[in-house]
Design a protein around this motif. Structure first.
Motif, PDB file in Angstrom:
ATOM      1  N   PRO A  90       0.801  -1.234   0.000  1.00  0.00           N
ATOM      2  CA  PRO A  90       0.000   0.000   0.000  1.00  0.00           C
ATOM      3  C   PRO A  90       0.827   1.274   0.000  1.00  0.00           C
ATOM      4  O   PRO A  90       0.365   2.306  -0.496  1.00  0.00           O
ATOM      5  CB  PRO A  90      -0.828  -0.134   1.289  1.00  0.00           C
ATOM      6  CG  PRO A  90      -0.931  -1.605   1.529  1.00  0.00           C
ATOM      7  CD  PRO A  90       0.367  -2.168   1.058  1.00  0.00           C
ATOM      8  N   ASP A  91       2.061   1.229   0.539  1.00  0.00           N
ATOM      9  CA  ASP A  91       2.891   2.433   0.549  1.00  0.00           C
ATOM     10  C   ASP A  91       3.669   2.621  -0.749  1.00  0.00           C
ATOM     11  O   ASP A  91       4.486   3.537  -0.851  1.00  0.00           O
ATOM     12  CB  ASP A  91       3.860   2.398   1.732  1.00  0.00           C
ATOM     13  CG  ASP A  91       4.779   1.178   1.699  1.00  0.00           C
ATOM     14  OD1 ASP A  91       4.679   0.381   0.748  1.00  0.00           O
ATOM     15  OD2 ASP A  91       5.590   1.026   2.631  1.00  0.00           O
ATOM     16  N   GLY A  92       3.422   1.761  -1.752  1.00  0.00           N
ATOM     17  CA  GLY A  92       4.079   1.902  -3.041  1.00  0.00           C
ATOM     18  C   GLY A  92       5.410   1.196  -3.161  1.00  0.00           C
ATOM     19  O   GLY A  92       6.023   1.224  -4.239  1.00  0.00           O
ATOM     20  N   THR A  93       5.894   0.554  -2.104  1.00  0.00           N
ATOM     21  CA  THR A  93       7.148  -0.185  -2.181  1.00  0.00           C
ATOM     22  C   THR A  93       6.903  -1.582  -2.731  1.00  0.00           C
ATOM     23  O   THR A  93       5.785  -2.108  -2.673  1.00  0.00           O
ATOM     24  CB  THR A  93       7.810  -0.277  -0.806  1.00  0.00           C
ATOM     25  OG1 THR A  93       6.908  -0.939   0.105  1.00  0.00           O
ATOM     26  CG2 THR A  93       8.119   1.113  -0.271  1.00  0.00           C
ATOM     27  N   LEU A  94       7.967  -2.192  -3.261  1.00  0.00           N
ATOM     28  CA  LEU A  94       7.861  -3.493  -3.905  1.00  0.00           C
ATOM     29  C   LEU A  94       8.417  -4.584  -3.010  1.00  0.00           C
ATOM     30  O   LEU A  94       9.349  -4.364  -2.229  1.00  0.00           O
ATOM     31  CB  LEU A  94       8.632  -3.503  -5.233  1.00  0.00           C
ATOM     32  CG  LEU A  94       8.186  -2.537  -6.327  1.00  0.00           C
ATOM     33  CD1 LEU A  94       9.055  -2.727  -7.559  1.00  0.00           C
ATOM     34  CD2 LEU A  94       6.726  -2.744  -6.675  1.00  0.00           C
ATOM     35  N   ARG A  95       7.834  -5.766  -3.147  1.00  0.00           N
ATOM     36  CA  ARG A  95       8.384  -6.988  -2.593  1.00  0.00           C
ATOM     37  C   ARG A  95       8.489  -7.978  -3.747  1.00  0.00           C
ATOM     38  O   ARG A  95       7.517  -8.170  -4.487  1.00  0.00           O
ATOM     39  CB  ARG A  95       7.506  -7.555  -1.476  1.00  0.00           C
ATOM     40  CG  ARG A  95       7.345  -6.624  -0.286  1.00  0.00           C
ATOM     41  CD  ARG A  95       8.650  -6.415   0.454  1.00  0.00           C
ATOM     42  NE  ARG A  95       8.476  -5.561   1.634  1.00  0.00           N
ATOM     43  CZ  ARG A  95       8.669  -4.252   1.638  1.00  0.00           C
ATOM     44  NH1 ARG A  95       9.034  -3.642   0.516  1.00  0.00           N
ATOM     45  NH2 ARG A  95       8.503  -3.552   2.734  1.00  0.00           N
TER      46      ARG A  95
END
Length: 485
Positions: free
Chosen positions: A416-421
């Motif tokens: 949700p915060d725009g970071t990738l996993r």
């Protein structure tokens, strides 16, 4: 007994009388050194004994803990209540079934009360192998289901049958592939897809059922009638005739739209049909795609979908593809010469929109990595020089290059915060979930039991992840959001 003045040790000679004379001259210094060492030892013991008094002590307040959480301090269990500890740092070890152990350092201050706070416990992903429907089957296609869970397709081995004799009519058709649905409850068969060559079925989360079946016309030829399309919804059943054969039908999530594929020379026209007022012959194609449609990847809200197509000649719907040998490489089921198109359904009164996407990478079982957010499609493309990530905005259909990705990328998701996993293999042959862009602590979780020996395909949807490590190896992984922090 008189000590000899010298001692011969092999080729060496020790002059003991000289050594004794030197010790006599240095005895005063030796005595002082021994006394100083004794004083230092005594002082060290005194400081060690007085350190708790000098440092003081504080109170650690342990609130009631969840029954499944165990806390240890210096290998001793910690119970709820007040614990007096020397001021300073103390390492606490937290364990919980189904979660990775956590070590937290808490600072106890002199004459103060510190409340123990249980740190977030990272759940261990649940990894399960997906069994093949037959020992000789291989996985053909894996994709998210429009309702929930996953849609799986596997080859069905051809049964042994005697060779047909001339004049005895055409041979029996080849067996249809297995069509399965996978979710947290397990595997179920999809009989409609196995019975009809052109069909789709959908079960929504609230239990509503939708069917779409196209059958070719049988009997005496009729002008402008190639077959009939039967649509079954909770509100009733409708049957319409079509003047052209269909290549495929797909329900959108919730059954709000029906995508229909119609042959157009060597290509396929994609139509968007309104199930309430179904029309096929008079419908204007939304887009023409090359080859044949392999599968669709729907957005969670059903407002958009990615159509994956292949330029390779498809097998007939009821013909099982040859089973690869046991030693076939993991890329045996990868898609070749494939393309992708993003389609978006418009609100009432507007037209649907189609956007061609850049070439995706080939992966086993068609598990092409992609991710959806509320406003964009995150699309992995093969540039020819490596993998890259594109962000396609759903509002305007504009493609933005985010940046390069590791070539061994397996799957990705957007938080949700725009970071990738991302999921990628490690040097030990396992699969790890990592932050991206990578940092010093990039690896968050190593998926247990999964070993890779070649190219691996994967796709992430919500809390579920499907991984294909070969033609016969498919894994169902459940990862809770807390494990990705």
């Amino acid at each position: 007994m008189r000590v000899p003045s010298q001692l011969d040790v092999g080729p060496f000679t020790l002059h003991l009388d000289v050594l004794a004379a030197r010790l006599q001259r240095q005895r005063h210094r030796l005595r002082q050194g021994l006394q100083a060492g004794g004083v230092v030892s005594v002082l060290a013991v005194v400081v060690w004994l007085l350190m708790p008094v000098l440092r003081g002590s504080g109170t650690l307040l342990v609130p009631p803990l969840p029954p499944e959480v165990q806390v240890q301090l210096a290998d001793r269990p910690v119970r709820p209540g007040r614990i007096v500890l020397p001021s300073g740092p103390h390492a606490l070890h937290f364990t919980q079934p189904g979660a990775f152990p956590v070590t937290s350092v808490i600072q106890v201050s002199r004459q103060q009360t510190t409340t123990l706070i249980v740190p977030p416990m990272r759940p261990i992903p649940l990894v399960q192998p997906v069994p093949l429907p037959h020992p000789q089957s291989t996985w053909l296609q894996v994709s998210p289901d429009a309702g929930s869970g996953w849609r799986l397709t596997a080859t069905r081995p051809e049964p042994e049958r005697p060779a047909g004799a001339p004049g005895w009519g055409p041979p029996q058709p080849e067996p249809a592939p297995y069509h399965l649905h996978l979710d947290a409850q397990g595997l179920t068969r999809l009989p409609v897809l196995e019975t009809y060559a052109i069909a789709d079925e959908l079960t929504t989360r609230d239990g509503a059922r939708f069917w779409a079946v196209w059958e070719p016309h049988r009997g005496a030829p009729l002008p402008s009638v190639a077959g009939s399309l039967t649509l079954t919804r909770p509100t009733g059943t409708q049957v319409i005739t079509t003047s052209r054969s269909l290549r495929g039908v797909w329900w959108s999530p919730g059954g709000r739209h029906l995508l229909v594929a119609v042959p157009h020379a060597q290509d396929v026209d994609v139509l968007v049909v309104d199930p309430a007022r179904p029309q096929v012959d008079a419908q204007v194609p939304l887009i023409t795609v090359p080859g044949t449609i392999h599968h669709l990847a729907w957005s969670p809200d059903g407002a958009a979908a990615v159509i994956i197509t292949s330029l390779a000649s498809p097998s007939p719907p009821h013909v099982a593809r040859p089973t690869p040998p046991a030693d076939a490489p993991p890329t045996a089921t990868a898609l070749l010469d494939h393309t992708a198109v993003l389609i978006q359904f418009a609100p009432p009164g507007a037209d649907a929109r189609a956007t061609r996407l850049r070439v995706p990478p080939a992966r086993p079982a068609g598990l092409i990595p992609l991710a959806w957010t509320a406003d964009a499609l995150w699309w992995v493309t093969d540039t020819g020089l490596g993998l890259a990530l594109d962000r396609v905005t759903l509002a305007a259909g504009v493609t933005e290059r985010v940046g390069p990705l590791p070539d061994d990328l397996v799957a990705l998701t957007v938080r949700p915060d725009g970071t990738l996993r991302i999921v990628r293999p490690t040097a030990e042959g396992t699969l790890a979930v990592q932050r991206w862009p990578a940092d010093a602590d990039a690896t968050l979780v190593v998926l247990p039991t999964i070993q890779t020996q070649g190219r691996t395909g994967g796709i992430w949807q919500g809390h579920e992840l499907l991984l294909a490590t070969g033609p016969t190896a498919l894994w169902y992984v459940q990862i809770q959001p807390e494990a990705l922090q």
